[in-house]
Design a protein around this motif. Structure first.
Motif, PDB file in Angstrom:
ATOM      1  N   UNK A 395      68.877  -4.715  17.684  1.00 27.92           N
ATOM      2  CA  UNK A 395      68.651  -4.210  19.038  1.00 27.92           C
ATOM      3  C   UNK A 395      67.793  -5.161  19.851  1.00 27.92           C
ATOM      4  N   UNK A 396      67.996  -5.091  21.159  1.00 31.01           N
ATOM      5  CA  UNK A 396      67.212  -5.857  22.128  1.00 31.01           C
ATOM      6  C   UNK A 396      66.467  -4.878  23.005  1.00 31.01           C
ATOM      7  N   UNK A 397      65.139  -5.041  23.094  1.00 31.92           N
ATOM      8  CA  UNK A 397      64.301  -4.202  23.942  1.00 31.92           C
ATOM      9  C   UNK A 397      63.715  -5.091  25.025  1.00 31.92           C
ATOM     10  N   UNK A 398      63.972  -4.744  26.276  1.00 30.30           N
ATOM     11  CA  UNK A 398      63.514  -5.553  27.401  1.00 30.30           C
ATOM     12  C   UNK A 398      62.576  -4.738  28.279  1.00 30.30           C
ATOM     13  N   UNK A 399      61.457  -5.340  28.640  1.00 28.75           N
ATOM     14  CA  UNK A 399      60.500  -4.717  29.554  1.00 28.75           C
ATOM     15  C   UNK A 399      60.644  -5.337  30.934  1.00 28.75           C
ATOM     16  N   UNK A 400      60.684  -4.488  31.948  1.00 35.73           N
ATOM     17  CA  UNK A 400      60.589  -4.977  33.321  1.00 35.73           C
ATOM     18  C   UNK A 400      59.735  -4.012  34.129  1.00 35.73           C
ATOM     19  N   UNK A 412      69.804  -4.026  36.164  1.00 31.09           N
ATOM     20  CA  UNK A 412      69.665  -4.536  34.800  1.00 31.09           C
ATOM     21  C   UNK A 412      70.342  -3.601  33.797  1.00 31.09           C
ATOM     22  N   UNK A 413      70.224  -2.297  34.035  1.00 30.14           N
ATOM     23  CA  UNK A 413      70.912  -1.349  33.153  1.00 30.14           C
ATOM     24  C   UNK A 413      72.419  -1.543  33.235  1.00 30.14           C
ATOM     25  N   UNK A 414      72.943  -1.752  34.439  1.00 26.72           N
ATOM     26  CA  UNK A 414      74.374  -2.029  34.584  1.00 26.72           C
ATOM     27  C   UNK A 414      74.756  -3.290  33.816  1.00 26.72           C
ATOM     28  N   UNK A 475      72.462   8.190  32.288  1.00 23.57           N
ATOM     29  CA  UNK A 475      72.257   6.782  32.618  1.00 23.57           C
ATOM     30  C   UNK A 475      73.177   6.350  33.761  1.00 23.57           C
ATOM     31  N   UNK A 476      74.410   6.815  33.729  1.00 27.12           N
ATOM     32  CA  UNK A 476      75.337   6.483  34.814  1.00 27.12           C
ATOM     33  C   UNK A 476      74.825   7.009  36.148  1.00 27.12           C
ATOM     34  N   UNK A 477      74.260   8.221  36.126  1.00 24.00           N
ATOM     35  CA  UNK A 477      73.715   8.785  37.363  1.00 24.00           C
ATOM     36  C   UNK A 477      72.529   7.970  37.862  1.00 24.00           C
ATOM     37  N   UNK A 478      71.721   7.481  36.935  1.00 21.93           N
ATOM     38  CA  UNK A 478      70.574   6.645  37.314  1.00 21.93           C
ATOM     39  C   UNK A 478      71.036   5.325  37.909  1.00 21.93           C
ATOM     40  N   UNK A 479      72.043   4.700  37.315  1.00 26.08           N
ATOM     41  CA  UNK A 479      72.508   3.386  37.773  1.00 26.08           C
ATOM     42  C   UNK A 479      73.193   3.482  39.125  1.00 26.08           C
ATOM     43  N   UNK A 480      73.982   4.517  39.309  1.00 25.07           N
ATOM     44  CA  UNK A 480      74.707   4.659  40.563  1.00 25.07           C
ATOM     45  C   UNK A 480      75.659   3.500  40.787  1.00 25.07           C
ATOM     46  N   UNK A 481      75.649   2.929  41.969  1.00 22.91           N
ATOM     47  CA  UNK A 481      76.573   1.849  42.314  1.00 22.91           C
ATOM     48  C   UNK A 481      75.970   0.468  42.250  1.00 22.91           C
ATOM     49  N   UNK A 482      74.894   0.299  41.486  1.00 27.33           N
ATOM     50  CA  UNK A 482      74.226  -1.007  41.445  1.00 27.33           C
ATOM     51  C   UNK A 482      75.102  -2.094  40.842  1.00 27.33           C
ATOM     52  N   UNK A 483      74.771  -3.335  41.208  1.00 27.60           N
ATOM     53  CA  UNK A 483      75.558  -4.493  40.803  1.00 27.60           C
ATOM     54  C   UNK A 483      75.235  -4.911  39.374  1.00 27.60           C
ATOM     55  N   UNK A 484      76.138  -5.705  38.813  1.00 23.49           N
ATOM     56  CA  UNK A 484      75.904  -6.377  37.538  1.00 23.49           C
ATOM     57  C   UNK A 484      75.376  -7.776  37.831  1.00 23.49           C
ATOM     58  N   UNK A 485      74.311  -8.174  37.153  1.00 18.42           N
ATOM     59  CA  UNK A 485      73.689  -9.476  37.377  1.00 18.42           C
ATOM     60  C   UNK A 485      74.406 -10.551  36.567  1.00 18.42           C
ATOM     61  N   UNK A 486      74.708 -11.660  37.207  1.00 20.07           N
ATOM     62  CA  UNK A 486      75.353 -12.792  36.546  1.00 20.07           C
ATOM     63  C   UNK A 486      74.633 -14.072  36.935  1.00 20.07           C
ATOM     64  N   UNK A 487      74.934 -15.144  36.233  1.00 19.56           N
ATOM     65  CA  UNK A 487      74.338 -16.433  36.594  1.00 19.56           C
ATOM     66  C   UNK A 487      74.708 -16.836  38.021  1.00 19.56           C
TER      67      UNK A 487
END
Length: 499
Positions: A395-400, A412-414, A475-487
């Motif tokens: 597992x990967x645990x990330x703090x922000x 970030x969740x997306x 989680x889907x409700x929390x994310x809503x329509x947010x974007x996916x981050x890419x390079x």
């Protein structure tokens, strides 16, 4: 008005030096104001914008004055004023800085303008003045203008590389600025003698003596420094002993770690206690040979904790700031660091990409630049590299940290969902419901076989945390329509809410 005489060689030197010093100041300025406003995209933008405005304004003013003011007076005045204001710049920041609002773009702009606009304006007036003196009446004015422009650009390049590759790693930021200011004052003194005309010998010597005296006085201040225990290549670092064997590590204006060298199970920050609770719920402490990775070493709090609680574990730390690593581990008495906590010094994005695949059970991401995770450590591509590091079941645990509408956490969740089979977000209820807007640490967990959210929430409660774990539809409700981050598109600093 008699035409001043200025030779090509000396004129080129003045343009080269003044342009180079402006670029050195631009690079160092962000480091000088960072202890008060943090090191964010806005900090860099404020400094770059301020210096560019100074270059533009100085070029215009210098050209206008060159048609009206004797060359000697204008060159000496521009260098003298630029030098004196550069010398004063770190002390101006030190006086004003404690009163500004941390992590505020307006504060970053105010500090940059107050301390660094005048030097940029003054020194940028040198180039048009030299061009006027050399090129006036010449049939080759176009060639002269092109040559002067090229010399100025060359000076800027020299200043850029000298600051980034030599000066910042050799001298403190305040020392660099004072040294550059002193050089300007010395050049002003030389210009009094080198630029032609017929001034009073007594006036020339008096002015030269005054400038040299000022240069000597400011040169004696080279030992002055920013409010840091040490300036590394990346941060203003302070290590404060707050209790016996307990050390608070501060990077710029932020408290990044609290570590107890005698009791590594002491965890001061709630989010750190939450991380270890989540790991314990997923990885049995009795499991043999658990391997841990850390994106960001900080105060080595988690490596020391997991070493104590998983006695047969192994560890790999990715940390960009080698000077900070040396100072922190020395303070904590970790003499055998490379045996206990092998540390890859350099950008974690590069270190992770070249690490052995499927070699780690747990990776913890806790790397920050100011209050934001560096953008290239948030993207789909980086998470794919992390996923490649994990053993089956890892597992990967990330703090922000996020504020306001928590758009960065949602994005970030997306992005986690695009890479990991299982994704869980851990945050206080006011974050998940977006009812407060207050700042908070938010944890994201990605893996292929994570415990269910009830198990994780209970583990958090047992650790004294009031946070909640969500997955699935919540989680889907929390994310809503947010974007996916890419390079290609990761506007992390724009998504990040503000305090």
């Amino acid at each position: 008005m008699s035409k001043a005489r200025i030779g090509w060689g000396f004129g080129a030197l003045l343009v080269l030096a003044s342009s180079g010093i402006v670029l050195v100041a631009e690079i160092v300025a962000a480091r000088v104001i960072a202890p008060y406003v943090g090191i964010t995209l806005e900090t860099f933008s404020a400094v770059i914008g301020c210096v560019l405005a100074g270059i533009s304004l100085g070029s215009w003013i210098g050209g206008w004055l060159a048609d009206r003011v004797p060359t000697r007076l204008l060159v000496v005045g521009a260098l003298g004023l630029g030098g004196a204001s550069l010398v004063a710049s770190p002390y101006i920041v030190r006086v004003i800085g404690p009163g500004v609002t941390p992590s505020d773009p307006g504060s970053a702009v105010a500090l940059a303008v107050t301390a660094f606009l005048l030097p940029a304006v003054s020194l940028s007036a040198v180039t048009p003045t030299v061009l006027k003196a050399i090129g006036e009446g010449s049939p080759r004015l176009g060639s002269i203008a092109g040559s002067i422009s090229a010399i100025g650009t060359a000076g800027a390049l020299i200043g850029n590389f000298a600051a980034g590759f030599i000066l910042v790693g050799t001298l403190r930021s305040a020392q660099i600025l004072v040294a550059c200011g002193s050089l300007c004052l010395i050049l002003a003194t030389v210009a009094l003698f080198a630029i032609g005309g017929n001034p009073s010998t007594r006036a020339t010597r008096s002015a030269a003596a005054a400038v040299l005296l000022l240069a000597a006085v400011v040169g004696s201040q080279l030992g002055r420094q920013l409010p840091c225990d040490a300036e590394t290549e990346y941060v203003c670092l302070n290590i404060e002993q707050t209790a016996p064997n307990t050390y608070l590590i501060r990077s710029n204006i932020y408290s990044s770690s609290v570590t107890n060298s005698a009791d590594p199970t002491y965890l001061a920050f709630p989010y750190v206690r939450e991380i270890v609770a989540l790991v314990a719920a997923a990885i049995d402490p009795a499991a043999p040979d658990v391997s841990f990775g850390y994106v960001g070493g900080g105060g080595y709090t988690l490596p020391l904790y997991f070493e104590a609680t998983y006695p047969e574990s192994s560890h790999l730390v990715y940390e960009i700031d080698g000077d900070m690593v040396d100072r922190v581990t020395t303070m904590l008495g970790i003499d055998d660091r490379e045996e206990r906590f092998p540390t890859s010094i350099g950008d974690a994005r590069v270190g992770v990409a070249v690490s052995e695949p499927q070699s780690l059970d747990v990776v913890v991401g806790d790397a920050f630049s100011g209050i934001s995770v560096p953008w290239h450590l948030t993207t789909t591509e980086f998470l794919e590299d992390i996923d490649g590091l994990l053993k089956p079941g890892g597992l990967y645990v990330m703090n922000l940290i996020d504020y306001d509408h928590y758009d960065l956490a949602r994005a970030e969740a997306r992005t986690f969902q695009a890479v990991f089979d299982d994704v869980v977000v851990v945050a206080p209820e006011f974050v998940l419901s977006a009812t407060s807007g207050a700042g908070s640490n938010i944890l994201l967990i990605g893996g292929s076989d994570l415990p269910d959210v009830n198990t994780l929430t209970q583990a958090l409660a047992n650790a004294g945390s009031g946070t909640t774990a969500i997955a699935g539809r919540d989680l889907e409700a929390f994310i809503g329509g947010e974007i996916q981050l890419t390079d290609d598109f990761a506007p992390v600093d724009q998504l990040l809410g503000r305090p």
